[in-house]
Design a protein around this motif. Structure first.
Motif, PDB file in Angstrom:
ATOM      1  N   THR A  22       0.872  -1.167   0.000  1.00 16.62           N
ATOM      2  CA  THR A  22       0.000   0.000   0.000  1.00 16.62           C
ATOM      3  C   THR A  22       0.913   1.222   0.000  1.00 16.62           C
ATOM      4  OG1 THR A  22      -0.051   0.197   2.414  1.00 16.62           O
ATOM      5  CG2 THR A  22      -1.727  -1.221   1.385  1.00 16.62           C
ATOM      6  N   LYS A  23       0.341   2.380  -0.194  1.00 16.58           N
ATOM      7  CA  LYS A  23       1.129   3.619  -0.139  1.00 16.58           C
ATOM      8  C   LYS A  23       1.790   3.757   1.232  1.00 16.58           C
ATOM      9  CE  LYS A  23       2.378   7.573  -1.899  1.00 16.58           C
ATOM     10  NZ  LYS A  23       3.494   7.613  -2.801  1.00 16.58           N
ATOM     11  N   GLU A  24       1.057   3.410   2.285  1.00 18.95           N
ATOM     12  CA  GLU A  24       1.600   3.496   3.645  1.00 18.95           C
ATOM     13  C   GLU A  24       2.773   2.527   3.844  1.00 18.95           C
ATOM     14  OE1 GLU A  24       0.188   2.868   8.295  1.00 18.95           O
ATOM     15  OE2 GLU A  24      -1.315   2.868   6.709  1.00 18.95           O
ATOM     16  N   THR A  25       2.625   1.303   3.337  1.00 19.16           N
ATOM     17  CA  THR A  25       3.703   0.316   3.444  1.00 19.16           C
ATOM     18  C   THR A  25       4.956   0.806   2.730  1.00 19.16           C
ATOM     19  OG1 THR A  25       2.066  -1.472   3.475  1.00 19.16           O
ATOM     20  CG2 THR A  25       4.329  -2.082   3.001  1.00 19.16           C
ATOM     21  N   LEU A  26       4.791   1.324   1.515  1.00 20.99           N
ATOM     22  CA  LEU A  26       5.943   1.827   0.769  1.00 20.99           C
ATOM     23  C   LEU A  26       6.588   3.020   1.461  1.00 20.99           C
ATOM     24  CD1 LEU A  26       4.698   1.508  -2.919  1.00 20.99           C
ATOM     25  CD2 LEU A  26       6.377   0.084  -1.723  1.00 20.99           C
ATOM     26  N   ASN A  27       5.776   3.889   2.044  1.00 20.38           N
ATOM     27  CA  ASN A  27       6.332   5.022   2.802  1.00 20.38           C
ATOM     28  C   ASN A  27       7.162   4.523   3.980  1.00 20.38           C
ATOM     29  OD1 ASN A  27       5.303   7.025   1.165  1.00 20.38           O
ATOM     30  ND2 ASN A  27       3.461   7.308   2.393  1.00 20.38           N
ATOM     31  N   ASN A  28       6.672   3.508   4.687  1.00 21.70           N
ATOM     32  CA  ASN A  28       7.427   2.942   5.804  1.00 21.70           C
ATOM     33  C   ASN A  28       8.755   2.356   5.335  1.00 21.70           C
ATOM     34  OD1 ASN A  28       5.457   3.593   7.685  1.00 21.70           O
ATOM     35  ND2 ASN A  28       4.497   1.585   7.608  1.00 21.70           N
ATOM     36  N   ILE A  29       8.738   1.650   4.215  1.00 22.69           N
ATOM     37  CA  ILE A  29       9.965   1.063   3.671  1.00 22.69           C
ATOM     38  C   ILE A  29      10.967   2.148   3.312  1.00 22.69           C
ATOM     39  CG2 ILE A  29      10.891  -0.155   1.655  1.00 22.69           C
ATOM     40  CD1 ILE A  29       8.332  -1.913   1.760  1.00 22.69           C
ATOM     41  N   ASN A  31      11.072   5.239   4.497  1.00 30.73           N
ATOM     42  CA  ASN A  31      11.483   5.947   5.710  1.00 30.73           C
ATOM     43  C   ASN A  31      12.448   5.154   6.575  1.00 30.73           C
ATOM     44  OD1 ASN A  31       9.999   8.232   5.066  1.00 30.73           O
ATOM     45  ND2 ASN A  31       8.181   7.507   6.127  1.00 30.73           N
ATOM     46  N   ARG A  32      12.451   3.829   6.453  1.00 33.29           N
ATOM     47  CA  ARG A  32      13.396   3.001   7.209  1.00 33.29           C
ATOM     48  C   ARG A  32      14.812   3.080   6.650  1.00 33.29           C
ATOM     49  NH1 ARG A  32       9.963  -2.625   7.546  1.00 33.29           N
ATOM     50  NH2 ARG A  32       8.610  -2.022   9.267  1.00 33.29           N
ATOM     51  N   SER A  33      14.943   3.478   5.417  1.00 33.95           N
ATOM     52  CA  SER A  33      16.227   3.410   4.723  1.00 33.95           C
ATOM     53  C   SER A  33      17.309   4.245   5.425  1.00 33.95           C
ATOM     54  CB  SER A  33      16.080   3.893   3.283  1.00 33.95           C
ATOM     55  OG  SER A  33      17.292   3.718   2.574  1.00 33.95           O
ATOM     56  N   ILE A  34      18.517   3.691   5.472  1.00 28.71           N
ATOM     57  CA  ILE A  34      19.650   4.416   6.061  1.00 28.71           C
ATOM     58  C   ILE A  34      20.248   5.412   5.074  1.00 28.71           C
ATOM     59  CG2 ILE A  34      20.225   2.588   7.704  1.00 28.71           C
ATOM     60  CD1 ILE A  34      22.472   1.711   5.780  1.00 28.71           C
ATOM     61  N   TYR A  35      19.771   5.372   3.835  1.00 28.76           N
ATOM     62  CA  TYR A  35      20.242   6.297   2.802  1.00 28.76           C
ATOM     63  C   TYR A  35      19.037   6.791   2.027  1.00 28.76           C
ATOM     64  CZ  TYR A  35      22.695   8.163  -1.222  1.00 28.76           C
ATOM     65  OH  TYR A  35      23.158   9.006  -2.206  1.00 28.76           O
ATOM     66  N   ASN A  36      19.009   8.082   1.692  1.00 29.00           N
ATOM     67  CA  ASN A  36      17.924   8.642   0.887  1.00 29.00           C
ATOM     68  C   ASN A  36      18.290   8.497  -0.586  1.00 29.00           C
ATOM     69  OD1 ASN A  36      15.924  10.057  -0.382  1.00 29.00           O
ATOM     70  ND2 ASN A  36      16.271  11.957   0.725  1.00 29.00           N
ATOM     71  N   PHE A  37      17.691   7.507  -1.252  1.00 35.28           N
ATOM     72  CA  PHE A  37      17.962   7.271  -2.662  1.00 35.28           C
ATOM     73  C   PHE A  37      17.224   8.246  -3.567  1.00 35.28           C
ATOM     74  CE2 PHE A  37      19.049   3.274  -0.636  1.00 35.28           C
ATOM     75  CZ  PHE A  37      20.222   2.927  -1.285  1.00 35.28           C
ATOM     76  N   ASN A  38      16.234   8.964  -3.004  1.00 34.49           N
ATOM     77  CA  ASN A  38      15.463   9.955  -3.748  1.00 34.49           C
ATOM     78  C   ASN A  38      14.858   9.348  -5.019  1.00 34.49           C
ATOM     79  OD1 ASN A  38      14.350  12.486  -3.831  1.00 34.49           O
ATOM     80  ND2 ASN A  38      16.025  13.375  -4.998  1.00 34.49           N
ATOM     81  N   ILE A  39      14.233   8.184  -4.866  1.00 32.61           N
ATOM     82  CA  ILE A  39      13.621   7.453  -5.969  1.00 32.61           C
ATOM     83  C   ILE A  39      12.110   7.477  -5.788  1.00 32.61           C
ATOM     84  CG2 ILE A  39      13.437   5.191  -7.100  1.00 32.61           C
ATOM     85  CD1 ILE A  39      16.246   6.449  -7.301  1.00 32.61           C
ATOM     86  N   ASP A  40      11.383   7.790  -6.845  1.00 30.58           N
ATOM     87  CA  ASP A  40       9.925   7.713  -6.799  1.00 30.58           C
ATOM     88  C   ASP A  40       9.499   6.249  -6.869  1.00 30.58           C
ATOM     89  OD1 ASP A  40       9.509  10.486  -6.707  1.00 30.58           O
ATOM     90  OD2 ASP A  40       9.602  10.641  -8.894  1.00 30.58           O
ATOM     91  N   ILE A  41       8.563   5.889  -6.037  1.00 29.94           N
ATOM     92  CA  ILE A  41       8.079   4.510  -5.964  1.00 29.94           C
ATOM     93  C   ILE A  41       6.557   4.540  -5.864  1.00 29.94           C
ATOM     94  CG2 ILE A  41       8.394   4.366  -3.462  1.00 29.94           C
ATOM     95  CD1 ILE A  41       9.269   1.506  -5.702  1.00 29.94           C
ATOM     96  N   SER A  42       5.903   3.581  -6.511  1.00 31.58           N
ATOM     97  CA  SER A  42       4.448   3.518  -6.438  1.00 31.58           C
ATOM     98  C   SER A  42       3.997   2.073  -6.235  1.00 31.58           C
ATOM     99  CB  SER A  42       3.803   4.086  -7.710  1.00 31.58           C
ATOM    100  OG  SER A  42       3.827   3.141  -8.752  1.00 31.58           O
ATOM    101  N   ILE A  43       2.736   1.903  -5.881  1.00 28.31           N
ATOM    102  CA  ILE A  43       2.210   0.560  -5.642  1.00 28.31           C
ATOM    103  C   ILE A  43       2.143  -0.247  -6.933  1.00 28.31           C
ATOM    104  CG2 ILE A  43       0.941   1.194  -3.555  1.00 28.31           C
ATOM    105  CD1 ILE A  43      -1.614   1.267  -5.236  1.00 28.31           C
ATOM    106  N   ASN A  44       2.295   0.390  -8.074  1.00 30.04           N
ATOM    107  CA  ASN A  44       2.265  -0.313  -9.358  1.00 30.04           C
ATOM    108  C   ASN A  44       3.634  -0.831  -9.781  1.00 30.04           C
ATOM    109  OD1 ASN A  44      -0.533   0.165  -9.730  1.00 30.04           O
ATOM    110  ND2 ASN A  44      -0.057   2.242 -10.355  1.00 30.04           N
ATOM    111  N   ASP A  45       4.697  -0.439  -9.073  1.00 29.34           N
ATOM    112  CA  ASP A  45       6.047  -0.897  -9.406  1.00 29.34           C
ATOM    113  C   ASP A  45       6.232  -2.360  -9.032  1.00 29.34           C
ATOM    114  OD1 ASP A  45       7.133   1.506 -10.457  1.00 29.34           O
ATOM    115  OD2 ASP A  45       7.400   2.276  -8.428  1.00 29.34           O
TER     116      ASP A  45
END
Length: 71
Positions: A22-29, A31-45
């Motif tokens: 879900t959008k919330e699940t992807l946001n949690n993933i 936000n957990r990252s130790i590095y900001n990859f600055n990559i757009d991600i969506s539930i359709n990926d």
């Protein structure tokens, strides 16, 4: 070809292997990252998840999205 968007260490759990993103699940993933990859991600990926032992109580987890399929 995959593009990494999150990498982190987490207590041993199975919430990161849920494939019903879900959008919330992807946001949690992200936000957990130790590095900001600055990559757009969506539930359709299409998402690849890799994990390995960090120590007895933790896992290292990497998530990447499919950006190009080579046939």
């Amino acid at each position: 070809i995959f593009q990494v968007f999150s990498i982190y260490v987490i207590d041993t759990t199975d919430d990161y292997i849920n494939i019903n993103y879900t959008k919330e699940t992807l946001n949690n993933i992200v936000n957990r990252s130790i590095y900001n990859f600055n990559i757009d991600i969506s539930i359709n990926d299409k998402i690849l998840t890799l994990s390995t032992c960090y120590n007895n109580d933790k896992k290292t987890v990497l998530h990447a999205k499919l950006v190009e399929s080579i046939e």
